[in-house]
Design a protein around this motif. Structure first.
Motif, PDB file in Angstrom:
ATOM      1  N   VAL A 197       8.122  10.534  -6.015  1.00 50.03           N
ATOM      2  CA  VAL A 197       9.391   9.980  -6.597  1.00 50.03           C
ATOM      3  C   VAL A 197       9.658   8.821  -5.892  1.00 50.03           C
ATOM      4  N   LEU A 198       9.861   7.798  -6.543  1.00 43.69           N
ATOM      5  CA  LEU A 198       9.919   6.499  -5.871  1.00 43.69           C
ATOM      6  C   LEU A 198      11.276   6.127  -5.799  1.00 43.69           C
ATOM      7  N   ASP A 199      11.650   5.376  -4.516  1.00 39.02           N
ATOM      8  CA  ASP A 199      12.923   4.895  -4.177  1.00 39.02           C
ATOM      9  C   ASP A 199      12.801   3.834  -3.319  1.00 39.02           C
ATOM     10  N   SER A 200      13.709   2.792  -3.295  1.00 42.87           N
ATOM     11  CA  SER A 200      14.013   1.817  -2.228  1.00 42.87           C
ATOM     12  C   SER A 200      15.140   1.791  -1.612  1.00 42.87           C
ATOM     13  N   GLN A 201      15.161   1.665  -0.244  1.00 41.68           N
ATOM     14  CA  GLN A 201      16.602   2.021   0.404  1.00 41.68           C
ATOM     15  C   GLN A 201      16.632   1.019   1.346  1.00 41.68           C
ATOM     16  N   LEU A 202      17.359  -0.017   0.618  1.00 40.57           N
ATOM     17  CA  LEU A 202      17.730  -1.260   1.686  1.00 40.57           C
ATOM     18  C   LEU A 202      18.737  -1.059   2.665  1.00 40.57           C
ATOM     19  N   GLN A 203      18.580  -1.234   4.006  1.00 41.15           N
ATOM     20  CA  GLN A 203      19.562  -1.176   4.999  1.00 41.15           C
ATOM     21  C   GLN A 203      19.820  -2.700   5.426  1.00 41.15           C
ATOM     22  N   LEU A 204      20.970  -2.989   6.108  1.00 40.44           N
ATOM     23  CA  LEU A 204      21.438  -4.119   6.859  1.00 40.44           C
ATOM     24  C   LEU A 204      20.881  -3.759   8.248  1.00 40.44           C
ATOM     25  N   LYS A 205      20.214  -4.745   8.917  1.00 40.15           N
ATOM     26  CA  LYS A 205      19.636  -4.745  10.310  1.00 40.15           C
ATOM     27  C   LYS A 205      20.418  -5.628  11.195  1.00 40.15           C
ATOM     28  N   LEU A 206      21.046  -5.236  12.244  1.00 32.73           N
ATOM     29  CA  LEU A 206      21.700  -6.313  13.110  1.00 32.73           C
ATOM     30  C   LEU A 206      21.229  -5.975  14.424  1.00 32.73           C
ATOM     31  N   SER A 207      20.794  -7.006  15.210  1.00 38.69           N
ATOM     32  CA  SER A 207      20.344  -6.963  16.702  1.00 38.69           C
ATOM     33  C   SER A 207      21.414  -7.837  17.485  1.00 38.69           C
TER      34      SER A 207
ATOM     35  N   GLY B 201       8.787  -0.300   3.589  1.00 41.61           N
ATOM     36  CA  GLY B 201       8.421  -0.264   5.073  1.00 41.61           C
ATOM     37  C   GLY B 201       8.518  -1.422   5.592  1.00 41.61           C
ATOM     38  N   GLY B 202       9.100  -2.624   4.863  1.00 44.56           N
ATOM     39  CA  GLY B 202       9.141  -3.978   5.435  1.00 44.56           C
ATOM     40  C   GLY B 202      10.663  -4.489   5.964  1.00 44.56           C
ATOM     41  N   GLN B 203      10.715  -5.463   6.673  1.00 44.86           N
ATOM     42  CA  GLN B 203      11.952  -5.961   6.958  1.00 44.86           C
ATOM     43  C   GLN B 203      11.719  -7.613   6.792  1.00 44.86           C
ATOM     44  N   ARG B 204      13.022  -8.192   6.580  1.00 47.99           N
ATOM     45  CA  ARG B 204      13.118  -9.674   6.549  1.00 47.99           C
ATOM     46  C   ARG B 204      14.411 -10.239   7.143  1.00 47.99           C
ATOM     47  N   ALA B 205      14.185 -11.207   7.746  1.00 50.17           N
ATOM     48  CA  ALA B 205      15.267 -12.018   8.359  1.00 50.17           C
ATOM     49  C   ALA B 205      15.911 -12.633   7.403  1.00 50.17           C
ATOM     50  N   ILE B 206      17.348 -12.665   7.688  1.00 47.06           N
ATOM     51  CA  ILE B 206      18.372 -13.454   6.431  1.00 47.06           C
ATOM     52  C   ILE B 206      18.966 -14.517   7.182  1.00 47.06           C
ATOM     53  N   GLY B 207      19.346 -14.243   8.332  1.00 44.73           N
ATOM     54  CA  GLY B 207      20.074 -15.458   9.167  1.00 44.73           C
ATOM     55  C   GLY B 207      20.667 -15.175  10.391  1.00 44.73           C
TER      56      GLY B 207
ATOM     57  N   GLN C 195      13.645   0.979   3.780  1.00 47.44           N
ATOM     58  CA  GLN C 195      13.218   2.196   4.222  1.00 47.44           C
ATOM     59  C   GLN C 195      12.702   3.436   3.364  1.00 47.44           C
ATOM     60  N   GLY C 196      12.424   2.630   2.168  1.00 43.85           N
ATOM     61  CA  GLY C 196      11.845   3.341   0.935  1.00 43.85           C
ATOM     62  C   GLY C 196      10.367   3.355   0.710  1.00 43.85           C
TER      63      GLY C 196
ATOM     64  N   LEU D 251       0.900  -1.305  -0.191  1.00 43.98           N
ATOM     65  CA  LEU D 251       0.107  -0.024   0.305  1.00 43.98           C
ATOM     66  C   LEU D 251       0.667   1.206  -0.051  1.00 43.98           C
ATOM     67  N   THR D 252       2.136   1.252   0.689  1.00 40.02           N
ATOM     68  CA  THR D 252       2.926   2.313   0.715  1.00 40.02           C
ATOM     69  C   THR D 252       3.375   2.727  -0.721  1.00 40.02           C
ATOM     70  N   THR D 253       3.626   1.838  -1.487  1.00 39.68           N
ATOM     71  CA  THR D 253       4.104   1.960  -2.832  1.00 39.68           C
ATOM     72  C   THR D 253       2.973   2.316  -3.692  1.00 39.68           C
ATOM     73  N   LEU D 254       1.788   1.701  -3.817  1.00 37.03           N
ATOM     74  CA  LEU D 254       0.418   2.124  -4.425  1.00 37.03           C
ATOM     75  C   LEU D 254       0.203   3.567  -4.179  1.00 37.03           C
ATOM     76  N   ARG D 255       0.270   4.099  -3.041  1.00 38.18           N
ATOM     77  CA  ARG D 255      -0.062   5.380  -2.678  1.00 38.18           C
ATOM     78  C   ARG D 255       0.813   6.423  -3.064  1.00 38.18           C
ATOM     79  N   ALA D 256       2.209   6.083  -3.152  1.00 34.05           N
ATOM     80  CA  ALA D 256       3.319   6.755  -3.881  1.00 34.05           C
ATOM     81  C   ALA D 256       2.966   7.088  -5.281  1.00 34.05           C
ATOM     82  N   VAL D 257       2.680   5.810  -5.916  1.00 31.05           N
ATOM     83  CA  VAL D 257       2.485   5.872  -7.393  1.00 31.05           C
ATOM     84  C   VAL D 257       1.161   6.719  -7.662  1.00 31.05           C
ATOM     85  N   ALA D 258       0.059   6.675  -7.019  1.00 31.64           N
ATOM     86  CA  ALA D 258      -1.214   7.370  -7.070  1.00 31.64           C
ATOM     87  C   ALA D 258      -0.866   8.804  -7.042  1.00 31.64           C
ATOM     88  N   ARG D 259      -0.086   9.116  -6.031  1.00 31.14           N
ATOM     89  CA  ARG D 259       0.425  10.693  -5.806  1.00 31.14           C
ATOM     90  C   ARG D 259       1.386  11.147  -6.846  1.00 31.14           C
ATOM     91  N   GLY D 260       2.183  10.214  -7.477  1.00 30.53           N
ATOM     92  CA  GLY D 260       3.143  10.672  -8.311  1.00 30.53           C
ATOM     93  C   GLY D 260       4.475  10.987  -7.560  1.00 30.53           C
TER      94      GLY D 260
END
Length: 398
Positions: free
Chosen positions: A304-314, A376-382, A327-328, A293-302
């Motif tokens: 600028v689209l950007d994806s910002q991948l970041q490494l997450k360590l805890s 706005g999402g995140q995913r565990a890798i290992g 984060q994009g 829905l974040t991407t759909l809303r951004a497209v509907a509004r026009g």
């Protein structure tokens, strides 16, 4: 000379006044299809978060299939009532139906209208979705004329329309029976050629605007499908429901960047009678084949689209959970590879979808299958148990 000067000044003033009075085209209305046959608790957040950007909900209400009869979508009327936006009930009449029983179909639609109005929904219209072949358009026109007479005059009637109808001389008469039309410009031909062609959509919209004298909308894609091989040659299309079939799936996804550009162009220079855009479909949080829905809303509004991948360590006592976040505002594919500079590692492993290669000073996670990380999402890798992970020396590779 003085008279001539005054005349020139007067003409210039009139030209300036006319320029000031000229108004830009009104902004295109933005609506959403809600196409799930079974509503879930996830609809609550999806409706709430879509309210600011989409004015109207076109909700799948009823379907008729050959040999299977009628099927009602199991909506949540309490959610729709609380949402409060205008609702258009969409009735899907499968294109493979041999004929349309006017009395039976009309009775079914009137029952839906009655039920929804009793439930307090803000019912603002009925839409018929019927992929009739060109040869059957005269019979379809007769059906729509009958239905229009049977429905309350205060309830607008619209239809979903196919670009192939542009080749039919029956089209103007057909469009005269309804209040508006929704031109479907996605997935209308061989899906192996893609879900959407922006230039083709522009040409269809312009052609449609030259034929219709009433408002029309464009139905645009915000989803993907998978193509599976079949023995018959043509691929099997898998959409919302997973099919129990063997074989490699080829994923197709409508391109947000292309649709953002088209939306901006249509708002800047809309074809005559174009009233708005309708996006298919409202995405739920667990919808694996729709834009977030974040991407759909951004497209509907026009935006600028950007994806910002970041490494997450805890870290917890030397045990690191390793993941990525986006984060994009643009969904994107899982990264092909992650490399982490490490020291003193006792153990490590990858989670589903990735494989791990380990050396004394480097962990490399390599993607094994395709997947998307929503905006706005995140995913565990290992995970890894190490004395130290150098986040500054770690990289996410496209």
């Amino acid at each position: 000379m003085c008279f001539l000067t005054r005349s020139i000044i007067l003409l210039m003033a009139l030209a300036l006044t006319a320029g000031c009075e000229r108004q830009d085209a009104p902004p295109l209305d933005q609506q959403l299809y809600v196409w799930q046959r079974q509503w879930t608790p996830a609809h609550d957040a999806a409706l709430r978060d879509s309210r600011a950007d989409f004015s109207t909900l076109r909700v799948l209400a009823l379907q008729a299939f050959p040999n299977a009869g009628w099927s009602r979508a199991r909506i949540d009327p309490a959610l729709l009532k609380r949402d409060g936006r205008p609702v258009i009930a969409v009735v899907r009449l499968d294109g493979q139906l041999k004929s349309l029983d006017q009395e039976e179909v009309t009775a079914q639609i009137r029952q839906v209208i009655s039920d929804w109005q009793k439930q307090g929904l803000n019912l603002a219209g009925v839409e018929i979705d019927h992929d009739a072949g060109n040869a059957r358009l005269p019979a379809y026109r007769e059906f729509l004329a009958h239905l229009r007479e049977a429905l309350p005059t205060s309830l607008p009637l619209s239809i979903t329309a196919l670009p192939s109808w542009l080749d039919s001389r029956e089209l103007p008469a057909l469009l005269s029976t309804v209040d508006s039309s929704v031109l479907q410009v996605h997935a209308v031909s061989d899906p192996r050629r893609g879900l959407f062609d922006a230039e083709q959509a522009r040409q269809w919209a312009k052609a449609w605007s030259r034929i219709t004298t009433k408002p029309f909308y464009l139905a645009l894609p915000a989803y993907g499908v998978a193509l599976l091989p079949s023995s018959g040659g043509a691929p099997v299309v898998e959409s919302e429901v997973t099919l129990e079939r063997e074989g490699l799936r080829r994923e197709l996804l409508a391109d947000p960047q292309s649709l953002r550009t088209l939306g901006i162009e249509l708002r800047t220079d809309p074809p005559q009678h174009l009233a708005g855009l309708i996006w298919f479909r409202l995405p739920l949080a667990n919808d694996r084949r729709a834009w977030s829905l974040t991407t759909l809303r951004a497209v509907a509004r026009g935006d600028v689209l950007d994806s910002q991948l970041q490494l997450k360590l805890s870290a917890d006592n030397g045990l690191y959970d390793i993941g990525i976040s986006n984060q994009g505002n643009l969904d994107r594919a899982w990264p092909e590879r992650l490399t982490l500079g490490v020291s003193g590692c006792e153990g490590a492993d990858a989670l589903a979808g990735y494989a791990l290669q380990q050396s004394p000073d480097l962990l490399t996670f390599t993607r094994l299958r395709d997947g998307r990380l929503p905006a706005g999402g995140q995913r565990a890798i290992g995970w890894a148990r190490c004395a130290h992970i150098d986040q500054g020396g770690s990289n996410v590779h496209p």
